[in-house]
Design a protein around this motif. Structure first.
Motif, PDB file in Angstrom:
ATOM      1  N   GLN A 291     -31.303 104.708  19.975  1.00  0.00           N
ATOM      2  CA  GLN A 291     -30.749 104.367  18.662  1.00  0.00           C
ATOM      3  C   GLN A 291     -29.934 105.524  18.092  1.00  0.00           C
ATOM      4  OE1 GLN A 291     -30.584 101.301  17.294  1.00  0.00           O
ATOM      5  NE2 GLN A 291     -31.490 100.781  19.270  1.00  0.00           N
ATOM      6  N   GLN A 292     -30.381 106.753  18.324  1.00  0.00           N
ATOM      7  CA  GLN A 292     -29.614 107.911  17.862  1.00  0.00           C
ATOM      8  C   GLN A 292     -28.259 107.976  18.572  1.00  0.00           C
ATOM      9  OE1 GLN A 292     -32.500 111.027  18.615  1.00  0.00           O
ATOM     10  NE2 GLN A 292     -33.197 111.009  16.486  1.00  0.00           N
ATOM     11  N   GLN A 293     -28.235 107.673  19.863  1.00  0.00           N
ATOM     12  CA  GLN A 293     -26.976 107.674  20.606  1.00  0.00           C
ATOM     13  C   GLN A 293     -26.039 106.586  20.086  1.00  0.00           C
ATOM     14  OE1 GLN A 293     -25.645 109.700  22.995  1.00  0.00           O
ATOM     15  NE2 GLN A 293     -27.400 111.034  22.662  1.00  0.00           N
ATOM     16  N   ILE A 294     -26.592 105.409  19.803  1.00  0.00           N
ATOM     17  CA  ILE A 294     -25.780 104.299  19.283  1.00  0.00           C
ATOM     18  C   ILE A 294     -25.183 104.677  17.937  1.00  0.00           C
ATOM     19  CG2 ILE A 294     -25.884 101.919  18.420  1.00  0.00           C
ATOM     20  CD1 ILE A 294     -28.128 101.490  20.606  1.00  0.00           C
ATOM     21  N   GLY A 295     -25.928 105.436  17.141  1.00  0.00           N
ATOM     22  CA  GLY A 295     -25.458 105.853  15.823  1.00  0.00           C
ATOM     23  C   GLY A 295     -24.620 107.119  15.827  1.00  0.00           C
ATOM     24  N   SER A 296     -24.479 107.728  16.983  1.00  0.00           N
ATOM     25  CA  SER A 296     -23.740 108.996  17.053  1.00  0.00           C
ATOM     26  C   SER A 296     -22.270 108.756  17.374  1.00  0.00           C
ATOM     27  CB  SER A 296     -24.343 109.903  18.138  1.00  0.00           C
ATOM     28  OG  SER A 296     -23.941 109.477  19.426  1.00  0.00           O
ATOM     29  N   ASP A 297     -21.549 109.841  17.425  1.00  0.00           N
ATOM     30  CA  ASP A 297     -20.121 109.801  17.763  1.00  0.00           C
ATOM     31  C   ASP A 297     -19.896 110.235  19.220  1.00  0.00           C
ATOM     32  OD1 ASP A 297     -17.490 109.257  16.928  1.00  0.00           O
ATOM     33  OD2 ASP A 297     -17.077 111.399  16.635  1.00  0.00           O
TER      34      ASP A 297
ATOM     35  N   TYR B  50     -21.322  99.883  23.186  1.00  0.00           N
ATOM     36  CA  TYR B  50     -22.627  99.215  23.076  1.00  0.00           C
ATOM     37  C   TYR B  50     -22.530  97.797  22.492  1.00  0.00           C
ATOM     38  CZ  TYR B  50     -27.467  98.329  21.806  1.00  0.00           C
ATOM     39  OH  TYR B  50     -28.714  97.757  21.651  1.00  0.00           O
TER      40      TYR B  50
ATOM     41  N   ALA C  91     -20.965 104.299  21.144  1.00  0.00           N
ATOM     42  CA  ALA C  91     -21.209 103.415  20.001  1.00  0.00           C
ATOM     43  C   ALA C  91     -20.202 102.267  19.932  1.00  0.00           C
ATOM     44  CB  ALA C  91     -21.178 104.210  18.702  1.00  0.00           C
ATOM     45  N   SER C  92     -19.006 102.444  20.479  1.00  0.00           N
ATOM     46  CA  SER C  92     -18.031 101.349  20.490  1.00  0.00           C
ATOM     47  C   SER C  92     -18.238 100.433  21.700  1.00  0.00           C
ATOM     48  CB  SER C  92     -16.599 101.890  20.465  1.00  0.00           C
ATOM     49  OG  SER C  92     -16.299 102.573  21.663  1.00  0.00           O
TER      50      SER C  92
ATOM     51  N   LYS D 262     -36.075 105.472  20.253  1.00  0.00           N
ATOM     52  CA  LYS D 262     -35.484 106.241  19.142  1.00  0.00           C
ATOM     53  C   LYS D 262     -34.255 107.017  19.622  1.00  0.00           C
ATOM     54  CE  LYS D 262     -36.522 109.723  15.676  1.00  0.00           C
ATOM     55  NZ  LYS D 262     -37.508 110.669  15.134  1.00  0.00           N
TER      56      LYS D 262
ATOM     57  N   LYS E 251     -16.224 106.056  23.241  1.00  0.00           N
ATOM     58  CA  LYS E 251     -17.436 106.282  22.448  1.00  0.00           C
ATOM     59  C   LYS E 251     -18.505 105.270  22.857  1.00  0.00           C
ATOM     60  CE  LYS E 251     -15.398 109.376  19.879  1.00  0.00           C
ATOM     61  NZ  LYS E 251     -15.571 110.756  20.263  1.00  0.00           N
TER      62      LYS E 251
END
Length: 116
Positions: A48-54, A15, A12-13, A45, A10
């Motif tokens: 940030q959406q990618q960082i907050g996504s799954d 980053y 997000a993990s 933006k 992921k």
């Protein structure tokens, strides 16, 4: 590690590990974001959406708005492998990002990292 396992990591993990690596060497999260955006074409933006996504790495790179055409100028060794010799296109993109993060953490100038 098998390729399918690497591709399933992921973003997000991963980053926060990149952030920790560059900050421990005196670089900033903002510089890291700039490098990632240069490579992938994400807006602030969008990143940030990618960082907050799954999203896994496969989806992260597949959804990249404009992968930088100058990425092919990224040369060197990551994890004992020359990035320019990696045959799998997705693995090459992942290693390009790893190489840029390494260069940032090693204190390389931003204009050199961004191949300007």
């Amino acid at each position: 590690m098998r390729l399918d396992k690497v591709f399933a990591i992921k973003f997000a993990s991963l980053y926060p590990l990149y952030v920790r690596k560059v900050e421990s060497k005196g670089r900033s999260k903002e510089e890291l974001d700039q490098v990632i955006r240069w490579l992938t074409g994400y807006s602030p933006k969008g990143l940030q959406q990618q960082i907050g996504s799954d999203n896994d790495l496969q989806a992260f790179f597949a959804q990249a708005p404009a992968f930088n055409p100058n990425a092919s100028s990224i040369k060197g060794v990551v994890c004992g492998v020359r990035v320019e010799e990696i045959e799998d296109p997705l693995m090459r993109k992942i290693r390009y990002l790893d190489k840029l993060v390494d260069e940032l953490a090693k204190g390389k100038a931003m204009d050199k990292i961004l191949r300007e």
